[in-house]
Design an enzyme around this catalytic site. Structure first.
Site, PDB file in Angstrom:
ATOM      1  N   TYR A 137      43.597  35.437  41.554  1.00  0.00           N
ATOM      2  CA  TYR A 137      43.721  35.588  42.808  1.00  0.00           C
ATOM      3  C   TYR A 137      44.768  35.217  43.787  1.00  0.00           C
ATOM      4  O   TYR A 137      44.565  33.854  43.563  1.00  0.00           O
ATOM      5  CB  TYR A 137      42.322  35.587  43.336  1.00  0.00           C
ATOM      6  N   LYS A 165      45.175  40.136  41.744  1.00  0.00           N
ATOM      7  CA  LYS A 165      44.514  40.509  43.116  1.00  0.00           C
ATOM      8  C   LYS A 165      45.549  39.847  43.996  1.00  0.00           C
ATOM      9  O   LYS A 165      45.789  38.568  44.291  1.00  0.00           O
ATOM     10  CB  LYS A 165      43.216  39.932  43.538  1.00  0.00           C
TER      11      LYS A 165
END
Length: 305
Positions: A137, A165
């Site tokens: 992330y 992400k």
């Protein structure tokens, strides 16, 4: 490592009661509402879920409850990230225990960790998850951690990293990442550029506003897949009008207020230090919630969702 989790994935909020304790009943209703919208996956315990305002026991209980309510109907990604590697390892083990399909972790923040320390952190979490794939992330605007393209290239080649992400407005970098790693599943993180992110190479998105209008993002995803850029742009503009309203009220509190007015959660409460939506914004959100819920019902009756 191959990863098949593509498409539209809701970043799940955490509902609270008036005492700011987790409201598991509302959490279950919210999961069912996502399923109603034909959302196929949930990202649990991330920024939208206010994970950094919760202790480890609370985060683990949320993971357990979401897995129980989902009951095999959804792809589940457990965000286990934080500053502490040890706490992330505990949550990674819990994700494995409760049957999650993947784990995810934000880059550790606040302290100026070296890139090598970031890599060690991820490897330890991955080892604790006993074979689950990792979704890295990357959210530089909030974490304060800004990796170069070369560092991202190295990070995503750590064994069992299957996806990234990418919550960044740098579409050029997104395109470069996908070009360098065509096998990597790439998620767009900023809802307001979902269509642009897909065109730049993203395989899907993980977003907070998917909870209130997931059907619109599904339409964008299908439009881009079918090379219908005009339709994708039209739907993105519709989403962005809602996002603009949320920015004016406070995004997380605004989303919860909409879900409250839509009858999905019992209160619009966020944990302190977040403030509730100001009274001057409530009427606009109430009317918006009514329009969104009517749109949801129409789509449901027409079997669009």
């Amino acid at each position: 490592m191959q990863c098949e989790f593509k498409g539209v994935i809701s970043a799940l909020p955490t509902p609270y009661d008036q005492s700011q304790q987790i409201d598991m009943e509302s959490l279950r209703k919210l999961i069912r509402f996502n399923i109603e919208q034909n959302i196929k996956g949930l990202y649990v315990g991330g920024s939208t879920g206010e994970a950094f305002l919760q202790n480890v026991a609370e985060r683990e209980k949320i993971l357990e409850t979401v897995a129980d309510e989902s009951d095999g109907r959804l792809t589940l990604i457990a965000h286990v990230g934080g500053i502490s590697t040890a706490e992330s390892e505990v949550l990674a083990k819990a994700a494995k225990k409760y049957g999650y399909h993947a784990i995810s972790a934000v880059t550790p923040f606040y302290y100026p960790f070296s890139f090598e320390e970031h890599c060690i952190h991820y490897r330890k979490i991955i080892d604790s998850a006993d074979g689950l794939p990792m979704v890295v992330y990357n959210i530089p605007a909030l974490s304060g951690v800004r990796f170069s393209l070369d560092q991202i290239n190295e990070l995503v080649t750590i064994p069992r990293v299957c996806a990234l992400k990418q919550t960044s407005g740098d579409l050029f970098q997104m395109e470069q990442i996908k070009r360098n790693h065509p096998e990597l599943v790439l998620y767009n993180g900023y809802d307001e550029i979902f269509a642009s992110g897909l065109i730049a190479g993203a395989d899907g998105g993980i977003g907070s506003t998917y909870n209130i209008m997931g059907w619109r993002y599904l339409e964008i995803f299908e439009a881009v897949k079918n090379n219908d850029v005009i339709k994708a742009k039209e739907m993105q503009v519709a989403c962005n009008q809602v996002i603009d309203t949320l920015i004016q009220s406070g995004v997380l509190a605004g989303i919860k207020t909409l879900l409250y007015y839509m009858g999905i959660i019992n209160t619009p409460v966020c944990r302190s230090p977040f403030s509730p939506v100001k009274e001057k914004n409530l009427d606009v959100l109430s009317k918006l919630a009514e329009r969104l819920f009517e749109e949801h019902d129409r789509n449901k009756k027409m079997k669009i969702i």
